[in-house]
Write a protein that holds these residues in place. Structure first.
Motif, PDB file in Angstrom:
ATOM      1  N   SER A  68       0.836  -1.198   0.000  1.00  0.00           N
ATOM      2  CA  SER A  68       0.000   0.000   0.000  1.00  0.00           C
ATOM      3  C   SER A  68       0.867   1.243   0.000  1.00  0.00           C
ATOM      4  CB  SER A  68      -0.923   0.023   1.232  1.00  0.00           C
ATOM      5  OG  SER A  68      -1.887  -1.005   1.180  1.00  0.00           O
ATOM      6  N   VAL A  69       0.253   2.362  -0.339  1.00  0.00           N
ATOM      7  CA  VAL A  69       0.916   3.652  -0.294  1.00  0.00           C
ATOM      8  C   VAL A  69      -0.072   4.685   0.223  1.00  0.00           C
ATOM      9  CG1 VAL A  69       0.352   4.086  -2.729  1.00  0.00           C
ATOM     10  CG2 VAL A  69       2.149   5.423  -1.629  1.00  0.00           C
ATOM     11  N   THR A  70       0.402   5.556   1.106  1.00  0.00           N
ATOM     12  CA  THR A  70      -0.398   6.670   1.611  1.00  0.00           C
ATOM     13  C   THR A  70       0.453   7.930   1.575  1.00  0.00           C
ATOM     14  OG1 THR A  70      -1.757   5.309   3.091  1.00  0.00           O
ATOM     15  CG2 THR A  70      -1.595   7.657   3.604  1.00  0.00           C
ATOM     16  N   SER A  71       0.005   8.956   0.878  1.00  0.00           N
ATOM     17  CA  SER A  71       0.729  10.230   0.889  1.00  0.00           C
ATOM     18  C   SER A  71       0.467  10.933   2.214  1.00  0.00           C
ATOM     19  CB  SER A  71       0.289  11.109  -0.273  1.00  0.00           C
ATOM     20  OG  SER A  71      -1.104  11.374  -0.219  1.00  0.00           O
ATOM     21  N   THR A  72       1.466  11.704   2.666  1.00  0.00           N
ATOM     22  CA  THR A  72       1.354  12.337   3.976  1.00  0.00           C
ATOM     23  C   THR A  72       1.333  13.855   3.931  1.00  0.00           C
ATOM     24  OG1 THR A  72       3.757  12.459   4.341  1.00  0.00           O
ATOM     25  CG2 THR A  72       2.643  10.409   4.986  1.00  0.00           C
ATOM     26  N   GLY A  73       1.590  14.453   2.768  1.00  0.00           N
ATOM     27  CA  GLY A  73       1.762  15.894   2.742  1.00  0.00           C
ATOM     28  C   GLY A  73       3.147  16.264   3.239  1.00  0.00           C
ATOM     29  N   ILE A  74       3.396  17.565   3.384  1.00  0.00           N
ATOM     30  CA  ILE A  74       4.707  18.041   3.797  1.00  0.00           C
ATOM     31  C   ILE A  74       4.791  18.148   5.315  1.00  0.00           C
ATOM     32  CG2 ILE A  74       6.305  19.990   3.713  1.00  0.00           C
ATOM     33  CD1 ILE A  74       5.277  20.647   0.948  1.00  0.00           C
ATOM     34  N   GLY A  75       5.848  17.589   5.880  1.00  0.00           N
ATOM     35  CA  GLY A  75       6.162  17.810   7.276  1.00  0.00           C
ATOM     36  C   GLY A  75       5.738  16.705   8.214  1.00  0.00           C
ATOM     37  N   SER A  76       6.326  16.745   9.403  1.00  0.00           N
ATOM     38  CA  SER A  76       6.118  15.698  10.397  1.00  0.00           C
ATOM     39  C   SER A  76       4.731  15.683  11.037  1.00  0.00           C
ATOM     40  CB  SER A  76       7.192  15.808  11.480  1.00  0.00           C
ATOM     41  OG  SER A  76       8.450  15.417  10.973  1.00  0.00           O
ATOM     42  N   PRO A  77       4.062  16.823  11.262  1.00  0.00           N
ATOM     43  CA  PRO A  77       2.731  16.736  11.865  1.00  0.00           C
ATOM     44  C   PRO A  77       1.764  15.880  11.062  1.00  0.00           C
ATOM     45  CG  PRO A  77       3.554  18.973  12.042  1.00  0.00           C
ATOM     46  CD  PRO A  77       4.518  18.239  11.157  1.00  0.00           C
ATOM     47  N   SER A  78       1.699  16.086   9.748  1.00  0.00           N
ATOM     48  CA  SER A  78       0.775  15.285   8.940  1.00  0.00           C
ATOM     49  C   SER A  78       1.288  13.868   8.756  1.00  0.00           C
ATOM     50  CB  SER A  78       0.537  15.947   7.580  1.00  0.00           C
ATOM     51  OG  SER A  78       1.753  16.130   6.875  1.00  0.00           O
ATOM     52  N   ALA A  79       2.617  13.673   8.727  1.00  0.00           N
ATOM     53  CA  ALA A  79       3.165  12.323   8.623  1.00  0.00           C
ATOM     54  C   ALA A  79       2.831  11.509   9.871  1.00  0.00           C
ATOM     55  CB  ALA A  79       4.671  12.374   8.406  1.00  0.00           C
ATOM     56  N   ALA A  80       2.889  12.144  11.036  1.00  0.00           N
ATOM     57  CA  ALA A  80       2.564  11.444  12.276  1.00  0.00           C
ATOM     58  C   ALA A  80       1.098  11.025  12.322  1.00  0.00           C
ATOM     59  CB  ALA A  80       2.896  12.328  13.476  1.00  0.00           C
ATOM     60  N   ILE A  81       0.217  11.864  11.799  1.00  0.00           N
ATOM     61  CA  ILE A  81      -1.196  11.488  11.720  1.00  0.00           C
ATOM     62  C   ILE A  81      -1.356  10.233  10.874  1.00  0.00           C
ATOM     63  CG2 ILE A  81      -3.428  12.173  10.737  1.00  0.00           C
ATOM     64  CD1 ILE A  81      -2.791  15.040  11.611  1.00  0.00           C
ATOM     65  N   ALA A  82      -0.635  10.186   9.737  1.00  0.00           N
ATOM     66  CA  ALA A  82      -0.727   9.013   8.866  1.00  0.00           C
ATOM     67  C   ALA A  82      -0.246   7.758   9.581  1.00  0.00           C
ATOM     68  CB  ALA A  82       0.075   9.243   7.589  1.00  0.00           C
ATOM     69  N   VAL A  83       0.890   7.849  10.277  1.00  0.00           N
ATOM     70  CA  VAL A  83       1.401   6.683  10.999  1.00  0.00           C
ATOM     71  C   VAL A  83       0.426   6.256  12.083  1.00  0.00           C
ATOM     72  CG1 VAL A  83       3.240   5.851  12.519  1.00  0.00           C
ATOM     73  CG2 VAL A  83       3.815   7.208  10.497  1.00  0.00           C
ATOM     74  N   GLU A  84      -0.094   7.211  12.836  1.00  0.00           N
ATOM     75  CA  GLU A  84      -1.058   6.898  13.890  1.00  0.00           C
ATOM     76  C   GLU A  84      -2.256   6.123  13.335  1.00  0.00           C
ATOM     77  OE1 GLU A  84      -1.478   7.168  17.092  1.00  0.00           O
ATOM     78  OE2 GLU A  84      -0.030   8.640  17.849  1.00  0.00           O
ATOM     79  N   GLU A  85      -2.853   6.649  12.285  1.00  0.00           N
ATOM     80  CA  GLU A  85      -4.098   6.060  11.801  1.00  0.00           C
ATOM     81  C   GLU A  85      -3.846   4.760  11.054  1.00  0.00           C
ATOM     82  OE1 GLU A  85      -6.668   8.915   9.948  1.00  0.00           O
ATOM     83  OE2 GLU A  85      -6.660  10.219  11.722  1.00  0.00           O
ATOM     84  N   LEU A  86      -2.723   4.647  10.362  1.00  0.00           N
ATOM     85  CA  LEU A  86      -2.385   3.380   9.715  1.00  0.00           C
ATOM     86  C   LEU A  86      -2.080   2.312  10.754  1.00  0.00           C
ATOM     87  CD1 LEU A  86      -0.195   4.815   6.829  1.00  0.00           C
ATOM     88  CD2 LEU A  86      -2.338   3.541   6.526  1.00  0.00           C
ATOM     89  N   ALA A  87      -1.374   2.679  11.816  1.00  0.00           N
ATOM     90  CA  ALA A  87      -1.088   1.715  12.881  1.00  0.00           C
ATOM     91  C   ALA A  87      -2.370   1.240  13.548  1.00  0.00           C
ATOM     92  CB  ALA A  87      -0.151   2.335  13.912  1.00  0.00           C
ATOM     93  N   ARG A  88      -3.325   2.120  13.680  1.00  0.00           N
ATOM     94  CA  ARG A  88      -4.592   1.761  14.323  1.00  0.00           C
ATOM     95  C   ARG A  88      -5.366   0.716  13.529  1.00  0.00           C
ATOM     96  NH1 ARG A  88      -5.839   5.826  18.295  1.00  0.00           N
ATOM     97  NH2 ARG A  88      -4.416   7.603  18.088  1.00  0.00           N
ATOM     98  N   VAL A  89      -5.137   0.646  12.215  1.00  0.00           N
ATOM     99  CA  VAL A  89      -5.851  -0.352  11.408  1.00  0.00           C
ATOM    100  C   VAL A  89      -4.967  -1.552  11.082  1.00  0.00           C
ATOM    101  CG1 VAL A  89      -7.436   1.346  10.441  1.00  0.00           C
ATOM    102  CG2 VAL A  89      -5.314   0.813   9.216  1.00  0.00           C
ATOM    103  N   GLY A  90      -3.817  -1.669  11.758  1.00  0.00           N
ATOM    104  CA  GLY A  90      -3.048  -2.894  11.668  1.00  0.00           C
ATOM    105  C   GLY A  90      -1.771  -2.876  10.859  1.00  0.00           C
ATOM    106  N   VAL A  91      -1.384  -1.729  10.296  1.00  0.00           N
ATOM    107  CA  VAL A  91      -0.134  -1.658   9.529  1.00  0.00           C
ATOM    108  C   VAL A  91       1.045  -1.824  10.486  1.00  0.00           C
ATOM    109  CG1 VAL A  91       1.321  -0.177   8.098  1.00  0.00           C
ATOM    110  CG2 VAL A  91      -1.167  -0.216   7.765  1.00  0.00           C
ATOM    111  N   ASP A  92       2.046  -2.623  10.082  1.00  0.00           N
ATOM    112  CA  ASP A  92       3.183  -2.844  10.967  1.00  0.00           C
ATOM    113  C   ASP A  92       4.521  -2.399  10.389  1.00  0.00           C
ATOM    114  OD1 ASP A  92       3.992  -4.892   9.178  1.00  0.00           O
ATOM    115  OD2 ASP A  92       3.040  -6.452  10.384  1.00  0.00           O
ATOM    116  N   THR A  93       4.547  -1.952   9.118  1.00  0.00           N
ATOM    117  CA  THR A  93       5.801  -1.547   8.497  1.00  0.00           C
ATOM    118  C   THR A  93       5.578  -0.293   7.656  1.00  0.00           C
ATOM    119  OG1 THR A  93       6.521  -3.859   8.402  1.00  0.00           O
ATOM    120  CG2 THR A  93       7.704  -2.276   7.014  1.00  0.00           C
ATOM    121  N   PHE A  94       6.470   0.683   7.825  1.00  0.00           N
ATOM    122  CA  PHE A  94       6.360   1.956   7.126  1.00  0.00           C
ATOM    123  C   PHE A  94       7.687   2.269   6.438  1.00  0.00           C
ATOM    124  CE2 PHE A  94       3.693   2.001  10.866  1.00  0.00           C
ATOM    125  CZ  PHE A  94       2.471   2.471  10.400  1.00  0.00           C
ATOM    126  N   ILE A  95       7.612   2.703   5.184  1.00  0.00           N
ATOM    127  CA  ILE A  95       8.807   3.147   4.472  1.00  0.00           C
ATOM    128  C   ILE A  95       8.540   4.523   3.881  1.00  0.00           C
ATOM    129  CG2 ILE A  95      10.487   2.677   2.667  1.00  0.00           C
ATOM    130  CD1 ILE A  95       9.785  -0.261   2.837  1.00  0.00           C
TER     131      ILE A  95
END
Length: 273
Positions: A68-95
């Motif tokens: 899968s791929v999810t765009s995060t926008g620019i910067g760490s605040p929006s990237a952290a939201i993506a990691v949080e919500e992806l982790a909540r639905v079971g994602v275990d690896t991020f690149i």
């Protein structure tokens, strides 16, 4: 007490608009939503699953490996939201798949930088943990990215990345009318002397959150600019995308080898063949 209308743990994630059926175990994280097209071009198939604000999510397969791929926008605040919500639905690896500015003179435009750890010069991860907590990449992800770059024949560098919150002042660039932030003159020189390889804006937050949650994460970026030589070209964008895609397949092979060997972590004594 969080009210139901504000509950961030709902099945469909508020910002990303996805649930557990929409994503694979491994998700690539580009900043630019338009970079999705570059990434999915390397896949065997894909389907767009969600689109909301800067977040676009697609899922498909590569050589039989779900991805899968999810765009995060620019910067760490929006990237952290993506990691949080992806982790909540079971994602275990991020690149993280992105672009960066190199600060070592031997690094060329179009080279890859595979992050082993990151300087946390962004404020998002400070909201989670003390400032001296290290932002380190998972060794399996780093190994898979290196193996992928080697197999593809791409020039790459490994080492420490600096993640900033600002493209201009926070990276030692002048602002409007030549404004310079305190310490801007020395920033790049100090990072260079410390053998930091590159500057970007998301990796340290992604790595920090993944470590806090016991998940795997890494980053690969294409060099667009060399701050030491003063060159800038948007060349080689697809290299990071192709490398991360192949690395996802190699990680799946690593996981299969671990299961067969009855071990928890892949190491150099285990084959990928």
């Amino acid at each position: 007490m969080t009210r139901d209308s504000e509950d961030p743990n709902a099945d469909v994630q508020y910002h990303l608009g996805i649930d557990s059926a929409d994503v694979a175990d491994t998700v690539l994280l580009p900043g630019n939503p338009e970079r999705l097209e570059t990434i999915i071009d390397f896949w065997d198939d894909h389907e767009l699953r969600a689109r909301h604000r800067e977040y676009r999510t697609a899922t498909g397969s590569y050589e039989g490996t779900p991805i899968s791929v999810t765009s995060t926008g620019i910067g760490s605040p929006s990237a952290a939201i993506a990691v949080e919500e992806l982790a909540r639905v079971g994602v275990d690896t991020f690149i993280r798949v992105g672009s960066c500015g190199a600060i070592q003179p031997e690094m060329d435009i179009g080279d890859l930088v595979i992050t082993t750890g990151a300087v946390r010069q962004e404020g998002t991860s400070d909201e989670y943990v003390r400032e001296d907590y290290p932002a380190t990449a998972d060794h399996e992800v780093v190994s898979a990215l290196i193996a992928a770059a080697e197999r593809l024949g791409y020039d790459y560098h490994t080492g420490v990345t600096m993640s900033a919150d600002s493209f201009y002042a926070g990276q030692g660039r002048p602002g409007v009318d030549g404004f310079e932030a305190a310490g801007a003159d020395d920033l790049v020189d100090e990072l260079k002397a410390a053998n930091v390889k590159n500057i970007e804006m998301e990796a340290s937050a992604i790595l920090t959150l993944a470590n806090l949650y016991g998940l795997r994460a890494g980053a690969v970026c294409t060099v667009y600019a060399n701050r030491e030589t003063g060159t800038f070209r948007t060349d080689g964008e697809s290299r990071a995308a192709e490398t991360a895609t192949l690395a996802t397949h190699l990680l799946a092979k690593m996981d299969a080898v671990k299961r067969e060997a009855g071990v928890d972590r892949w190491h150099a004594g285990l084959s990928l063949e």
